[in-house]
Design an enzyme around this catalytic site. Structure first.
Site, PDB file in Angstrom:
ATOM      1  N   TYR A  90       4.556  19.633  10.653  1.00  0.00           N
ATOM      2  CA  TYR A  90       5.455  20.763  10.891  1.00  0.00           C
ATOM      3  C   TYR A  90       5.939  20.722  12.336  1.00  0.00           C
ATOM      4  O   TYR A  90       5.159  20.472  13.256  1.00  0.00           O
ATOM      5  CB  TYR A  90       4.738  22.086  10.615  1.00  0.00           C
ATOM      6  CG  TYR A  90       4.672  22.442   9.158  1.00  0.00           C
ATOM      7  CD1 TYR A  90       5.784  22.955   8.488  1.00  0.00           C
ATOM      8  CD2 TYR A  90       3.493  22.262   8.434  1.00  0.00           C
ATOM      9  CE1 TYR A  90       5.721  23.275   7.144  1.00  0.00           C
ATOM     10  CE2 TYR A  90       3.417  22.584   7.089  1.00  0.00           C
ATOM     11  CZ  TYR A  90       4.540  23.092   6.450  1.00  0.00           C
ATOM     12  OH  TYR A  90       4.484  23.416   5.116  1.00  0.00           O
ATOM     13  N   GLU A  91       7.241  20.969  12.523  1.00  0.00           N
ATOM     14  CA  GLU A  91       7.827  20.886  13.862  1.00  0.00           C
ATOM     15  C   GLU A  91       8.535  22.168  14.288  1.00  0.00           C
ATOM     16  O   GLU A  91       8.931  22.294  15.448  1.00  0.00           O
ATOM     17  CB  GLU A  91       8.795  19.699  13.909  1.00  0.00           C
ATOM     18  CG  GLU A  91       8.118  18.374  13.545  1.00  0.00           C
ATOM     19  CD  GLU A  91       9.010  17.155  13.734  1.00  0.00           C
ATOM     20  OE1 GLU A  91      10.156  17.319  14.200  1.00  0.00           O
ATOM     21  OE2 GLU A  91       8.557  16.042  13.408  1.00  0.00           O
ATOM     22  N   ASN A  92       8.688  23.110  13.347  1.00  0.00           N
ATOM     23  CA  ASN A  92       9.354  24.384  13.633  1.00  0.00           C
ATOM     24  C   ASN A  92       8.553  25.508  12.987  1.00  0.00           C
ATOM     25  O   ASN A  92       8.031  25.341  11.872  1.00  0.00           O
ATOM     26  CB  ASN A  92      10.787  24.380  13.088  1.00  0.00           C
ATOM     27  CG  ASN A  92      11.603  23.213  13.618  1.00  0.00           C
ATOM     28  OD1 ASN A  92      12.072  23.220  14.745  1.00  0.00           O
ATOM     29  ND2 ASN A  92      11.764  22.180  12.784  1.00  0.00           N
TER      30      ASN A  92
END
Length: 307
Positions: free
Chosen positions: A158-160
């Site tokens: 996950y990046e956001n």
């Protein structure tokens, strides 16, 4: 003769000599390993497991990218609160393909990465309705995918985020712990990069659940493409400190878009780390973009690890 000048008996000197030699040895606290990972399937270039060269002397992990808890039946795509779907190139990377590559190469394991940055061009957010419902849905849906594809592990990318770091740590930590307790997976990795929001979420996860995380697939290629070898080594030491005690992998991107590239000193930096007993392994993003150059860098990376 004063007391400080009295020579110690040889037997008393021996433990001191051993301690000093261990401290000075480049192998003290060594984390060198032959571990190699590569993401595959996100860019739909038709790459297959069997296209990628596999050195029998490395511990090789393919990471299917991605399974995402979003649905594309709505426009724009919408989150499903932990109900994961397959978004990798399953036509070329099917359950039968997973079984075939693992049978052909006993040193290969295959994982699934969850999250990613986008789906159908829209941003993917970690956005649970509630921690308990997200974990319950995620355990159920991912167990189904992992068993269908005969997978071995899970990667968190996950990046956001649309939730606080404590909730992220709670959800992801419980997910990994439950999958391991249920013997659904045997290993787990996380894939942070140097962004304050991203680091805040992953370091909260690390603080509470580092005991169930086997590898830190740190995205060093998210740094500038102007990164020098000395800067890379400094970044690597910084992330080893941030994820203290973890197996932090060195990484490169096969499309040359960022970080220290294999053409400009990445492998020299890895040799330096190996000489210092710090090279916990290497991973690459991504096999999809390597087919055109004959997987040159995958071969070089594995040769370095196996030597």
């Amino acid at each position: 003769m004063n007391a400080s000048s009295v020579p110690l008996p040889p037997l008393l000197l021996l433990p001191t000599i051993l301690i000093i030699s261990l401290i000075l040895s480049p192998l003290a606290g060594a984390q060198n390993s032959n571990h190699y990972s590569e993401y595959i399937g996100a860019l739909f270039t038709g790459v297959k497991f069997s296209d990628v060269p596999i050195n029998s002397g490395v511990d090789f992990h393919f990471i299917l990218s991605f399974a995402i808890d979003y649905t594309t039946t709505t426009s724009p795509p919408s989150p499903t609160n932990g109900d994961f779907n397959v978004y990798w190139d399953s036509g070329n990377l099917s359950p039968a393909d997973v079984s075939a590559i693992k049978q052909a190469h006993p040193n290969v394991k295959v994982a699934v990465s969850i999250g990613g940055a986008t789906v159908s061009g829209d941003t993917v957010y970690f956005s649970p309705s509630s921690a308990d419902s997200w974990v319950s849905n995620a355990v159920s849906s991912l167990t189904s995918i992992i068993q269908q594809y005969n997978l071995d592990g899970i990667d968190i990318d996950y990046e956001n985020f649309q939730t606080d770091s404590a909730t992220f740590a709670d959800c992801i930590g419980r997910l990994i712990s439950t999958l391991k307790t249920n013997n659904v997976i045997s290993f787990a990795s996380i894939a942070p990069f140097d962004n304050s929001d991203v680091q805040g979420h992953y370091q909260a996860l690390w603080a509470s659940y580092s005991n169930v995380i086997d590898f830190v697939n740190f995205q060093f290629y998210a740094y500038s493409s102007a990164t020098t070898e000395s800067q890379f080594l400094s970044y690597y030491d910084a992330q080893r400190s941030n994820y203290a005690g973890g197996q932090v992998l060195a990484s490169f991107t096969t499309d040359g878009s960022g970080g220290l590239s294999p053409a400009n000193g990445f492998f020299d930096a890895c040799q330096t780390l190996k000489g210092e007993g710090k090279l916990a392994g290497i991973f690459a993003w991504t096999a999809d973009s390597s087919k055109s150059n004959g997987f040159q860098y995958e071969t070089e990376a594995q040769n370095l690890l196996a030597s």
